[in-house]
Design a protein around this motif. Structure first.
Motif, PDB file in Angstrom:
ATOM      1  N   GLY A   1      -3.248  -9.803 -11.816  1.00 52.46           N
ATOM      2  CA  GLY A   1      -3.455  -9.698 -10.200  1.00 52.46           C
ATOM      3  C   GLY A   1      -4.727  -9.607  -9.820  1.00 52.46           C
ATOM      4  N   ASP A   2      -5.095  -9.099  -8.714  1.00 50.59           N
ATOM      5  CA  ASP A   2      -6.283 -10.004  -8.089  1.00 50.59           C
ATOM      6  C   ASP A   2      -7.711  -8.874  -8.957  1.00 50.59           C
ATOM      7  N   GLY A   3      -6.547  -7.603  -9.089  1.00 51.48           N
ATOM      8  CA  GLY A   3      -7.360  -6.091  -9.206  1.00 51.48           C
ATOM      9  C   GLY A   3      -7.827  -6.529 -10.803  1.00 51.48           C
TER      10      GLY A   3
ATOM     11  N   GLU B   1      -2.599 -13.554  -9.290  1.00 49.73           N
ATOM     12  CA  GLU B   1      -1.946 -13.537  -7.755  1.00 49.73           C
ATOM     13  C   GLU B   1      -1.980 -12.285  -6.930  1.00 49.73           C
TER      14      GLU B   1
ATOM     15  N   ASN C   1      -2.127 -10.554  -4.726  1.00 46.31           N
ATOM     16  CA  ASN C   1      -0.813 -10.280  -3.729  1.00 46.31           C
ATOM     17  C   ASN C   1      -1.964  -9.076  -2.157  1.00 46.31           C
TER      18      ASN C   1
ATOM     19  N   TYR D   1      -3.486  -6.134  -2.558  1.00 53.19           N
ATOM     20  CA  TYR D   1      -3.648  -4.955  -3.524  1.00 53.19           C
ATOM     21  C   TYR D   1      -3.534  -4.834  -4.660  1.00 53.19           C
ATOM     22  N   GLY D   2      -4.100  -4.163  -4.847  1.00 52.02           N
ATOM     23  CA  GLY D   2      -4.823  -3.300  -6.215  1.00 52.02           C
ATOM     24  C   GLY D   2      -4.746  -2.146  -5.948  1.00 52.02           C
TER      25      GLY D   2
END
Ligand SMILES: Cc1ncc(C[n+]2csc(CCOP(=O)(O)OP(=O)(O)O)c2C)c(N)n1
Ligand SMILES: [Mg+2]
Length: 325
Positions: A147-149, A175, A177, A179-180
């Motif tokens: 994820g982005d986080g 990916e 999205n 938000y983390g």
């Protein structure tokens, strides 16, 4: 949506896989909320085009690594609904014999290293697998989904640096999205895109519409071809949106209403079915038939999983080591 020409078979397979993921996740959501399924859940609704587009560019013996949100990646890579549903119920027929559960989905037979719930924890594994492929002169590639986080974790930077130095066949798929958990990406990332971060490691970085499975496939194919050809790693940032809560019962109140409404219009399955039917390639009835077949397949998997036995306590001491991938 598509500029290239794809066979109808290919397009329907992309559709089928995305619907399989969506229906699987929706069924799991209700099983969980009804208290029938144990454990916890992190769901993939809205991000289906990412997993399906990337895995369409991979071979069976290429490997992927995933995170706390692994179901989409697993289904896209070819794990069966049966082995996954059984795993979520903690049964011996599960892909990890019921010992992995929701956040450790995986099966090496289909090229998926068991998922890692530590954010950023799967990048070193993919980089290491890719190093092994390079040292053994095998034409295989490894993909790390994240994820982005995860791109703010130290392991992201260490992995990209090592992959770049060694020029190993790994693809880092972010990916994004937005938000983390509940934290907006704009609060924790200074650059305009996450793909920009690739430049410091001297590897290509691209930002792609992650809700268009064909755009995702094209970007992945290019990266996979480069990696297989010995030209090293790539970072692919896929812009997408999680149309469900982060986990369990999260109502995602931090997502603004207008943003959610826009995301609903832009969600990948709606867009892709409209593209398929409006282009005249596919009839509505063909898509409906696929939807129904998947519904039955998932229902059978739920029944089978519920009927299967649980592992015995002494089974915990087995399966501690595996043969090299
Ligand atoms: C190292 C670490 N820190 C925190 C957590 C708790 N946690 C689980 S998922 C998550 C958010 C991850 O966000 P992102 O990487 O963007 O992935 P997404 O959930 O959006 O798919 C957090 C903070 C964790 N599992 N591991
Ligand atoms: Mg995220």
């Amino acid at each position: 949506m598509a500029e290239k020409t794809y066979s109808k078979e290919f397009l329907l397979e992309i559709y089928r896989k995305m619907v399989l993921i969506r229906q699987f996740e929706e069924r799991v959501k209700f099983l969980f909320l009804e208290g029938i399924m144990p454990g916890t859940i992190h769901q993939y609704q809205g991000q289906e085009a990412c997993a399906v587009g990337v895995c369409a560019a991979l071979n069976k013996d290429d490997v992927i690594t995933s995170t706390h949100r692994p179901n989409g990646h697993a289904l896209a890579k070819g794990l069966t609904v049966d082995e996954m549903m059984a795993e979520l119920f903690g049964k011996v027929t599960g892909c990890c014999k019921g010992k992995g559960g929701a956040m450790h989905m995986g099966n090496l037979d289909n090229g998926m290293i068991t998922a890692v719930a530590i954010v950023g924890g799967n990048l070193p594994l993919a980089t290491g697998a890719a190093l092994a492929f390079k040292m053994r002169k095998e034409k295989r590639v490894a993909v790390s989904f994240m994820g982005d986080g995860a791109t703010n974790e130290g392991s992201f930077h260490e992995s990209l640096n090592m992959a770049a130095i060694w020029q190993v066949p790994v693809i880092f798929v972010v990916e994004n999205n937005l938000y983390g958990a509940s934290t907006p990406v704009s609060m924790v990332v200074r650059t305009k895109t996450i793909a920009e971060r690739a430049s410091i490691y001297k590897m290509p970085g691209v930002t792609v519409d992650g809700n268009n499975p064909l755009a995702v496939y094209e970007a992945a194919k290019e990266a996979v071809d480069r990696a297989r050809d010995g030209q090293g790693p790539t970072l692919i940032e896929l812009m997408t949106y999680r149309i469900t809560g982060h986990s369990r019962r999260d109502p995602a109140l931090y997502q603004p209403k207008d943003e959610k409404a826009q995301a609903k219009e832009n969600e990948p399955i709606k867009r892709f079915s409209e593209y398929l039917t409006s282009s005249g390639m596919v009839e509505d009835s063909e898509l409906e038939k696929i939807d129904q077949e998947i519904e039955h397949q998932i229902e059978r998997a739920v029944e089978n999983a519920q009927a299967a036995p649980e592992p015995k306590p002494e089974d915990a001491l087995e399966d501690l080591f595996v043969e090299p991938i």
